[in-house]
Design an enzyme around this catalytic site. Structure first.
Site, PDB file in Angstrom:
ATOM      1  N   ASP A  98       0.783  -1.256   0.000  1.00 47.73           N
ATOM      2  CA  ASP A  98       0.000   0.000   0.000  1.00 47.73           C
ATOM      3  C   ASP A  98       0.809   1.298   0.000  1.00 47.73           C
ATOM      4  O   ASP A  98       0.455   2.256   0.714  1.00 47.73           O
ATOM      5  CB  ASP A  98      -0.946   0.021   1.214  1.00 47.73           C
ATOM      6  CG  ASP A  98      -1.991  -1.098   1.156  1.00 47.73           C
ATOM      7  OD1 ASP A  98      -1.900  -1.933   0.257  1.00 47.73           O
ATOM      8  OD2 ASP A  98      -2.878  -1.119   2.031  1.00 47.73           O
ATOM      9  N   ASP A 147      -4.704  -0.568  -1.687  1.00 47.16           N
ATOM     10  CA  ASP A 147      -6.054  -0.357  -1.210  1.00 47.16           C
ATOM     11  C   ASP A 147      -6.808   0.213  -2.413  1.00 47.16           C
ATOM     12  O   ASP A 147      -6.321   1.168  -3.039  1.00 47.16           O
ATOM     13  CB  ASP A 147      -5.995   0.678  -0.070  1.00 47.16           C
ATOM     14  CG  ASP A 147      -6.746   0.259   1.165  1.00 47.16           C
ATOM     15  OD1 ASP A 147      -6.998  -0.951   1.354  1.00 47.16           O
ATOM     16  OD2 ASP A 147      -7.089   1.160   1.958  1.00 47.16           O
ATOM     17  N   HIS A 176     -10.583   1.085  -3.066  1.00 49.53           N
ATOM     18  CA  HIS A 176     -11.953   1.110  -2.566  1.00 49.53           C
ATOM     19  C   HIS A 176     -12.928   1.792  -3.528  1.00 49.53           C
ATOM     20  O   HIS A 176     -12.585   2.808  -4.138  1.00 49.53           O
ATOM     21  CB  HIS A 176     -12.007   1.882  -1.240  1.00 49.53           C
ATOM     22  CG  HIS A 176     -11.199   1.292  -0.134  1.00 49.53           C
ATOM     23  ND1 HIS A 176     -11.171  -0.049   0.156  1.00 49.53           N
ATOM     24  CD2 HIS A 176     -10.377   1.878   0.799  1.00 49.53           C
ATOM     25  CE1 HIS A 176     -10.385  -0.261   1.205  1.00 49.53           C
ATOM     26  NE2 HIS A 176      -9.882   0.890   1.602  1.00 49.53           N
ATOM     27  N   HIS A 185     -10.436   7.199   1.379  1.00 48.81           N
ATOM     28  CA  HIS A 185      -9.039   7.078   0.927  1.00 48.81           C
ATOM     29  C   HIS A 185      -8.939   6.007  -0.147  1.00 48.81           C
ATOM     30  O   HIS A 185      -9.750   5.091  -0.193  1.00 48.81           O
ATOM     31  CB  HIS A 185      -8.129   6.717   2.120  1.00 48.81           C
ATOM     32  CG  HIS A 185      -8.476   5.379   2.712  1.00 48.81           C
ATOM     33  ND1 HIS A 185      -9.478   5.221   3.639  1.00 48.81           N
ATOM     34  CD2 HIS A 185      -7.988   4.147   2.482  1.00 48.81           C
ATOM     35  CE1 HIS A 185      -9.588   3.947   3.975  1.00 48.81           C
ATOM     36  NE2 HIS A 185      -8.694   3.254   3.275  1.00 48.81           N
ATOM     37  N   LYS A 190      -7.074  -4.698  -3.160  1.00 52.65           N
ATOM     38  CA  LYS A 190      -7.876  -5.253  -2.048  1.00 52.65           C
ATOM     39  C   LYS A 190      -8.873  -4.212  -1.547  1.00 52.65           C
ATOM     40  O   LYS A 190      -8.708  -3.025  -1.816  1.00 52.65           O
ATOM     41  CB  LYS A 190      -6.963  -5.721  -0.916  1.00 52.65           C
ATOM     42  CG  LYS A 190      -6.152  -4.596  -0.316  1.00 52.65           C
ATOM     43  CD  LYS A 190      -5.217  -5.126   0.747  1.00 52.65           C
ATOM     44  CE  LYS A 190      -4.274  -4.055   1.215  1.00 52.65           C
ATOM     45  NZ  LYS A 190      -4.925  -2.868   1.784  1.00 52.65           N
ATOM     46  N   CYS A 250      -2.312  -2.692   7.508  1.00 51.86           N
ATOM     47  CA  CYS A 250      -2.190  -3.614   6.380  1.00 51.86           C
ATOM     48  C   CYS A 250      -0.903  -4.422   6.397  1.00 51.86           C
ATOM     49  O   CYS A 250      -0.891  -5.578   5.983  1.00 51.86           O
ATOM     50  CB  CYS A 250      -2.393  -2.864   5.079  1.00 51.86           C
ATOM     51  SG  CYS A 250      -4.144  -2.395   4.919  1.00 51.86           S
TER      52      CYS A 250
HETATM   53  C1  VGL Z   1      -4.906   0.843   5.651  1.00 51.14           C
HETATM   54  C2  VGL Z   1      -6.353   1.924   7.043  1.00 51.14           C
HETATM   55  C3  VGL Z   1      -7.363   1.806   6.131  1.00 51.14           C
HETATM   56  C4  VGL Z   1      -3.520   0.335   5.401  1.00 51.14           C
HETATM   57  C5  VGL Z   1      -5.916   0.707   4.722  1.00 51.14           C
HETATM   58  O1  VGL Z   1      -3.111   0.218   4.222  1.00 51.14           O
HETATM   59  O2  VGL Z   1      -2.804   0.044   6.389  1.00 51.14           O
HETATM   60  N1  VGL Z   1      -5.144   1.446   6.817  1.00 51.14           N
HETATM   61  N2  VGL Z   1      -7.134   1.186   4.978  1.00 51.14           N
HETATM   62 ZN    ZN Z   2      -8.525   1.209   3.299  1.00 51.39          ZN
END
Ligand code: VGL
Ligand code: ZN
Length: 193
Positions: free
Chosen positions: A15, A57, A59, A76, A102, A141
């Protein structure tokens, strides 16, 4: 003692996206500091012809992890937005790399790169036994990907010089590292390979 990389090894970069960097929608303090060390690992694995997996990430705009939809996070890493892009300085090799998205369905979140993705099957297809994990966030993550990998039977190295955490509560990242070690992960730094 030095660790020798073998054909059973893969790098997992977790990420490293704009929204998790300072100035982004869900900034990880000093999140951008992972880029330089990760690029060194990326170059090393790439030179050795070893596969590199970049999780992201990814979304939908009304994702359940977002505050307005019952979650705890600001919006985000919305699919196809600038915030979801990888850090511009992150080296993405043209060969032998895989992008793993993901958290892609509205009603499910995924902190682990293994959750609801093809990561495990891609690793198994290639006979990968050991994974080397770095990126952000240590306490979300990265932690869940490391523990997910251990639960699936991989030997997991945590790249401690290439991780940063959110620390919603002070000490979260330190505790996350303890949890990963308790689950069987091994800490590794670049000098040790
Ligand atoms: C993450 C919070 C929300 C991460 C992803 O990549 O650690 N943290 N979504
Ligand atoms: Zn996230």
């Amino acid at each position: 003692m030095k660790l020798k990389l073998t054909k059973f090894d893969a790098l997992i970069v977790v990420d490293v996206q704009r929204d998790f960097m300072p100035g982004g929608a869900l900034p990880v303090p000093d999140g951008d500091k992972v880029v330089k060390p990760l690029n060194a690992y990326i170059q090393l694995f790439s030179e050795r012809g070893l596969p590199i997996f970049f999780t992201r990430d990814w979304h939908p705009k009304d994702h359940i992890s977002f505050k307005d939809h019952g979650g705890i996070w600001p919006p985000h890493c919305v699919q196809d937005t600038e915030g979801a892009q990888f850090h511009p300085d992150l080296i993405i090799p043209s060969d032998n790399k895989f992008i793993i998205s993901k958290g892609t369905s509205r009603d499910f979140d995924a902190y682990s790169g293994f959750q609801g993705t093809v990561l495990d099957s891609l690793l198994k297809e290639r006979g990968i036994k050991r994974i080397f994990v770095g990126g952000v966030a240590t306490d979300y993550c990265v932690k869940n990907t490391v523990i997910g990998g251990l639960n699936l039977g991989y030997f997991v190295f945590l790249l401690v010089d290439a991780i940063r955490g959110v620390d919603v509560n002070p000490g979260d990242s330190e505790r996350a590292i303890e949890e990963m070690l308790d689950a069987g992960a091994i800490c590794l730094t670049y000098q040790e390979i």
